[in-house]
Design an enzyme around this catalytic site. Sequence first.
Site, short mmCIF file in Angstrom:
data_model
loop_
_atom_site.label_atom_id
_atom_site.label_comp_id
_atom_site.label_asym_id
_atom_site.label_seq_id
_atom_site.Cartn_x
_atom_site.Cartn_y
_atom_site.Cartn_z
N LYS A 145 0.84 -1.19 0.00
CA LYS A 145 0.00 0.00 0.00
C LYS A 145 0.89 1.25 0.00
O LYS A 145 2.07 1.15 0.36
CB LYS A 145 -0.93 -0.01 1.21
CG LYS A 145 -0.25 0.39 2.53
CD LYS A 145 -1.27 0.60 3.61
CE LYS A 145 -0.63 1.20 4.85
NZ LYS A 145 -0.33 2.62 4.78
N ASP A 232 -4.00 7.22 4.60
CA ASP A 232 -2.90 6.41 5.11
C ASP A 232 -3.38 5.29 6.02
O ASP A 232 -2.78 4.21 6.04
CB ASP A 232 -1.91 7.30 5.87
CG ASP A 232 -0.59 6.62 6.13
OD1 ASP A 232 -0.08 5.94 5.22
OD2 ASP A 232 -0.05 6.76 7.25
N HIS A 237 -6.25 -0.05 6.72
CA HIS A 237 -6.23 -0.78 7.98
C HIS A 237 -7.59 -0.81 8.68
O HIS A 237 -8.11 -1.87 9.03
CB HIS A 237 -5.20 -0.18 8.94
CG HIS A 237 -3.80 -0.21 8.43
ND1 HIS A 237 -3.33 -1.20 7.59
CD2 HIS A 237 -2.74 0.61 8.65
CE1 HIS A 237 -2.06 -0.98 7.33
NE2 HIS A 237 -1.68 0.12 7.94
N LYS A 337 -2.12 10.74 14.84
CA LYS A 337 -0.71 10.80 15.19
C LYS A 337 -0.51 11.71 16.40
O LYS A 337 -1.36 12.52 16.73
CB LYS A 337 0.11 11.33 14.00
CG LYS A 337 0.13 10.37 12.81
CD LYS A 337 1.10 10.83 11.75
CE LYS A 337 1.16 9.82 10.60
NZ LYS A 337 1.67 8.51 11.05
N LYS A 342 0.96 4.40 21.60
CA LYS A 342 0.75 3.61 20.39
C LYS A 342 -0.14 2.42 20.76
O LYS A 342 0.25 1.57 21.55
CB LYS A 342 2.08 3.12 19.83
CG LYS A 342 1.94 2.26 18.57
CD LYS A 342 3.29 1.81 18.05
CE LYS A 342 3.12 0.98 16.79
NZ LYS A 342 4.44 0.54 16.23
#
Length: 494
Positions: A145, A232, A237, A337, A342
């Site tokens: 991707k 993105d 995803h 972001k 995370k």
Amino acid sequence: MLNTSFEPVDFVLFGTAGDLARRKLLPSLYELEKANLMHAESKIIGVARNESSLTEYQDMVKENIEKFTKEAICPETWSRFCAKLEYLQVNMKEPEDYKGFLSHVDDSRIMVCYFATPPAIFGDICRGLHSANIIDETVRVVLEKPIGNDLETSKAINDEVAEYFNENQIYRIDHYLGKETVLNLIALRFANSIFATNWDHNCIDHVQISVAESVGIEGRWGYFDDAGQMRDMVQNHLLQVLSLVAMEPPTTLDADSIRDEKLKVLKALRPINQSNYQQSTVRGQYIGGFVNGVEVPGYLDEPDANERSRTETFVAIKAEIDNWRWAGVPFYLRTGKRMPAKTSEVVIYFKRQPHNLFGDSFANLPPNKLVIRLQPDEGVEVTVMNKVPGLTTSGSMDLQKSYLNLSFSEAFQGERIADAYEKLLLEVMLGNQALFVRRDEVEQAWSWVDSIIDAWNNSNEPPEQYQAGTWGPVNSIGLLAKEGRAWYQSKAVK
């Protein structure tokens, strides 16, 4: 004893000197060798445009395996793996350069070509392979991707590849589909009646899918500012995970049965456009702040930044699936972001009990939740209510939340959890497309995402600012709060 249970493969890695190859692909191939899952006669042919001797290439590969596996090299494994390595210098836009492949590949063997390159040159690589007359029906190609920047460019790239390869030869990779907990979704849903019979609008209140990143742009300003968080992360995803959560039971576990059901979900997503984007979406852009106690710059203060950029670094969406199973059940998607940690999680909120017998303990009984953690600490847990042990004279029953760990990491303690790329690379070599994305899935996802991006662009409204180190813009909280809901508080944040 070396593995000879499947055919040997010539694994051709285009872009072998790039970041993805060094961080993920070469270490994953090494781990497959270590696990005795690469045929003894397989070869790994690294392809890049820079000049390098075989010894220099082998040294680069070894250095990056040690760096990114964070383990000492096993001498026996490295000896076998190193013997498989070959290097070929190719200007990927020059068809003449591909003649060099003739001395490296064997046309009697399966060839896997991994395009770890910008998608803009996928067509050039296909034409080069064709010019060298080494494409036949046994060749498999893996496409990284992003496949395009919108529906139109996605079709153009897919058309270029389709000139030379049939759909059953094309493996469009999304590494989320190789994660153990994502794969476990299929087992949880369809091998356990406790979930299978309660997986619809009758029992589920809503679903949250969150992918948070604590990092910023990491020197990728040029790429990211053209893409943004929607292209993105959401287009691939998050929509892939959503489709696995929401799909109907496939007739079998073969590739097209699973991908047919995922496509039906994507087609059933209610369009978000100019008429409803304000009620269904929030986009944001981070400003300076602190992440894990370290001061970080805002998006517009990153190196090489365009201070007038309106690219989103955060997206929250209320998505709805217009079918019988999910009528009235919102799917909340969130990704950004420079967030506090995370973490990637899917949280299934079940409906509350219709009558509360335990008002002395909880004025409002909290709902049961199924939490599927994709990262960090992959695992599965269920939140239930239990009686507090002990004696009481009050005549009431005290309750507390309990967490039942259903994680395979607990059930199979001591076993290493393979990286997603290891699983996917093995599946390519075995010729199984079930964990890869079909062309119609990619294009349906782009169609839905393009509509949202067009609405944003037509509005001419800037993204809402949020401070680095927070969970996004204030309005993302309101997206749920206006319906009496709240984002799940991730345990990844200490």
